[in-house]
Design a protein around this motif. Structure first.
Motif, PDB file in Angstrom:
ATOM      1  N   GLN A 117      -4.207   1.345  -2.399  1.00 56.01           N
ATOM      2  CA  GLN A 117      -4.574   2.027  -1.158  1.00 56.01           C
ATOM      3  C   GLN A 117      -5.057   1.067  -0.079  1.00 56.01           C
ATOM      4  O   GLN A 117      -5.180   1.462   1.083  1.00 56.01           O
ATOM      5  N   VAL A 135      -1.236   3.357  -7.488  1.00 60.21           N
ATOM      6  CA  VAL A 135      -0.826   3.214  -6.090  1.00 60.21           C
ATOM      7  C   VAL A 135      -1.926   2.470  -5.344  1.00 60.21           C
ATOM      8  O   VAL A 135      -3.028   3.005  -5.168  1.00 60.21           O
ATOM      9  N   THR A 166       0.833  -1.199   0.000  1.00 62.25           N
ATOM     10  CA  THR A 166       0.000   0.000   0.000  1.00 62.25           C
ATOM     11  C   THR A 166       0.868   1.250   0.000  1.00 62.25           C
ATOM     12  O   THR A 166       1.936   1.295   0.619  1.00 62.25           O
ATOM     13  N   ASN A 167       0.379   2.248  -0.738  1.00 62.82           N
ATOM     14  CA  ASN A 167       1.047   3.553  -0.858  1.00 62.82           C
ATOM     15  C   ASN A 167       2.382   3.499  -1.582  1.00 62.82           C
ATOM     16  O   ASN A 167       3.102   4.490  -1.603  1.00 62.82           O
ATOM     17  N   ASP A 168       2.740   2.345  -2.153  1.00 60.36           N
ATOM     18  CA  ASP A 168       3.946   2.248  -2.977  1.00 60.36           C
ATOM     19  C   ASP A 168       3.521   2.229  -4.452  1.00 60.36           C
ATOM     20  O   ASP A 168       2.704   1.380  -4.843  1.00 60.36           O
ATOM     21  N   SER A 188       2.693   3.381   5.671  1.00 61.56           N
ATOM     22  CA  SER A 188       1.319   3.652   6.115  1.00 61.56           C
ATOM     23  C   SER A 188       0.915   2.670   7.206  1.00 61.56           C
ATOM     24  O   SER A 188       0.107   1.786   6.988  1.00 61.56           O
TER      25      SER A 188
END
Length: 599
Positions: A378, A376, A317-319, A418
């Motif tokens: 989430q 990305v 996540t968030n990568d 995150s």
């Protein structure tokens, strides 16, 4: 040391032989001007190979006298440490022209390096014997007969003309069509200026770089001409029906000759003759794409392949991650739309980045379109990036073709950047969202009140709003008048636009790129005059420039200076070495525009 020298020479000889072997070809050289009864040679040339078993066919209307007469030549050179060589064997046959007419040299073949090479059939013309004894002024103009190019002689339509040549007479919408605009002339050309370019209404155009030069002889309708390609492009029709490429107009100066009697001998003195030439029009029947069009079709026409790949094999996540989509093939690849990929709603998507690389081979455009989709994740979990359906129309098959890309199942883990909220953080967030007590404030409020309408500030505010309203109305009316005066706006902006374009020409001047410099100078000057005189660019020519500037009261000197710069830029585009005048042409162009703006 001696062994080293021997080894070096041996390697160099191998490189020379290898380089020579890579450029093997077999060609035929056609004869010059021939009259009935003349003896003439025809030479077959084999380059960079040893030949055997030469086969040459008889030529109708001509008698073989003897041959072949064989000659060999060889050359070596070393440039920047790179060895290059070439060798040639020429087989010459001698013939006698038995009668007048147009004849064909059949294809000849030779065995070279284990392969049989063949020449292309070539044509030549044998002129009647009577033409030799006919006065030059009465003979047809010939590219290889200067005596027929006398001054004062009328230049006929078949002596100098411009052709629009299309690679096909019919095509489908969006299918590539080759278009060549070529000059044919029996005379030498001293100046050439387009006054109106052909218009390509209903087409998208991909122009190709050409260097106009009268360096080839071509036989057209039984006559020889010097030719130069003026423009070459690939056009893509945007609608069905009969589309027409309108003709262009050109001002040309041809070179004719006066025979001057010097007593003991005569000399030829060149004279320029100015003529106006219009090209033909080109018409193409454009077929509509078959209906119904399948779902997913976005206008791709040609032959294509598709491929997609997911970068990486682990996702958090968030990568950010990337999906690369590639379309390759031949057709209208420059005008394809980016495919719409089905990403999960839990993914944040960025604007796709596309890169298109193309090349032209013959009358086809090939290349690759690469689209990078950055997304990305989430949320944590298992997701699937859906497959895409790419649909194109294949003109060869006259049918639609559907290509599918695979789906990509991916597993998204929790990213380090995150971390999940702790229980204490959740409790604080819940507490902050609870209903709070009402703040009662001062328990002894004042009972003093003042009416707003009685204050000076109230009436000053009304007055300010009234003044602002009047100012807005006046400004809007002034702007409406300016917008209605389209001619005035174009004239006012003409100088600014020309300055911006001249700045681009200045960059090419600094870089020493004379072709792009003169092209940009012409674009700046024609665009400036179109805006200044409120004449559409397609209708602009030297005559109406002079007339309109005179009507507007500009001096003859200012008019002459801008026209002279246009002529010099046009001439420089067809002059082999025009770089020495770039600085002065740029200064003259700036000065000419400034003279028009001073008035």
């Amino acid at each position: 040391m001696k062994r080293f020298h021997i080894l070096f020479i041996y390697i160099a000889l191998i490189a020379i032989v290898a380089n020579a072997a890579g450029n093997v070809n077999f060609t035929v050289k056609t004869p010059g001007r021939i009259y009935e009864g003349d003896k003439f040679p025809i030479t077959f040339r084999l380059t960079n190979a040893d030949g055997s078993d030469l086969k040459v066919s008889a030529i109708d209307g001509c008698t073989l006298l003897f041959g072949p007469s064989t000659s060999q030549s060889q050359s070596y050179s070393v440039v920047n440490g790179r060895a290059e060589s070439s060798s040639a064997i020429e087989y010459t046959y001698y013939y006698r022209a038995d009668k007048a007419g147009q004849f064909t040299i059949p294809a000849a073949s030779v065995l070279a390096d284990g392969k049989r090479l063949s020449t292309k059939p070539a044509q030549f013309t044998v002129h009647p014997r009577a033409e030799r004894d006919t006065p030059a002024s009465q003979r047809p103009v010939a590219v290889d007969d200067v005596d027929t190019q006398t001054a004062g002689r009328k230049v006929n339509a078949d002596d100098v003309f411009v052709r629009i040549i299309l690679s096909r007479n019919s095509a489908y919408e969006q299918e590539a069509i080759g278009c060549t605009i070529k000059l044919y002339t029996k005379y030498s050309i001293s100046s050439f200026m387009p006054t109106r370019q052909p218009s390509f209404d209903g087409f998208l155009i991909q122009e190709l770089d050409v260097q106009p030069a009268l360096n080839e002889i071509e036989t057209y309708r039984g006559q020889d001409y010097m030719t130069a390609i003026l423009k070459r492009c690939i056009i893509f029709p945007q609608k069905s029906g009969k589309l027409t490429i309108n003709s262009g107009n050109y001002d040309i100066s041809v070179v004719q000759y006066d025979n001057v009697n010097m007593g003991m001998f005569q000399v030829r003195q060149p004279r320029e003759t100015k003529i106006k030439v219009s090209s033909n029009t080109g018409s193409i029947d454009i077929l509509p794409l078959p209906s119904p069009k399948p779902e997913g079709f976005n206008g791709a026409v040609g032959q294509f392949t598709v491929d997609s790949r997911l970068v990486g094999n682990s996702f958090r996540t968030n990568d950010p991650a990337t999906l690369i989509y590639t379309i390759s093939g031949t057709g209208n690849i420059k005008y394809l739309k980016e495919p719409q990929i089905d990403f999960p709603t839990e993914f944040e998507q960025y604007t796709p980045k596309s890169d298109i690389k193309t090349s032209v081979s013959g009358n086809e455009v090939s290349g690759t379109m690469t689209v990078e989709y950055t997304f990305v994740p989430q949320s944590v979990g298992n997701f699937t990036i859906g497959s895409d359906k790419f649909v194109y129309f294949d003109p060869a098959k006259r049918d639609y073709v559907t290509l599918n890309t695979p789906t990509y199942p991916i597993k998204v883990a929790k990213g380090l950047s995150s971390p999940a909220p702790t229980e204490d953080q959740k409790a604080i967030e819940n507490k902050n969202s609870d209903i709070r007590h009402i703040y009662l404030g001062d328990k002894h409020p004042s009972m003093d009140h003042t009416l707003v309408v009685t204050t000076l500030m109230y009436w000053m505010l009304y007055l300010g709003l009234f003044i602002i309203t009047i100012a807005i109305i006046v400004a809007n009316r002034a702007r409406a008048r300016r917008n209605a005066d389209v001619s005035g706006m174009r004239t006012a902006k003409a100088s600014k636009v020309a300055s911006r374009r001249l700045k681009t020409a200045g960059k090419y001047l600094s870089a020493g790129d004379n072709d792009k410099f003169y092209e940009e100078m012409l674009r700046a000057l024609w665009g400036y005059l179109s805006d200044k005189l409120t004449i559409p660019l397609s209708q602009l020519n030297r005559q109406n420039i002079v007339e309109r500037l005179s009507e507007k009261g500009y001096s003859a000197e200012a008019t002459s200076s801008i026209v002279n710069v246009l002529d010099e830029c046009e001439m420089a585009r067809y002059t082999p070495d025009s770089s020495s005048r770039m600085d002065s042409v740029y200064d003259e162009g700036v000065k000419a525009i400034n003279n028009l703006e001073k008035r």
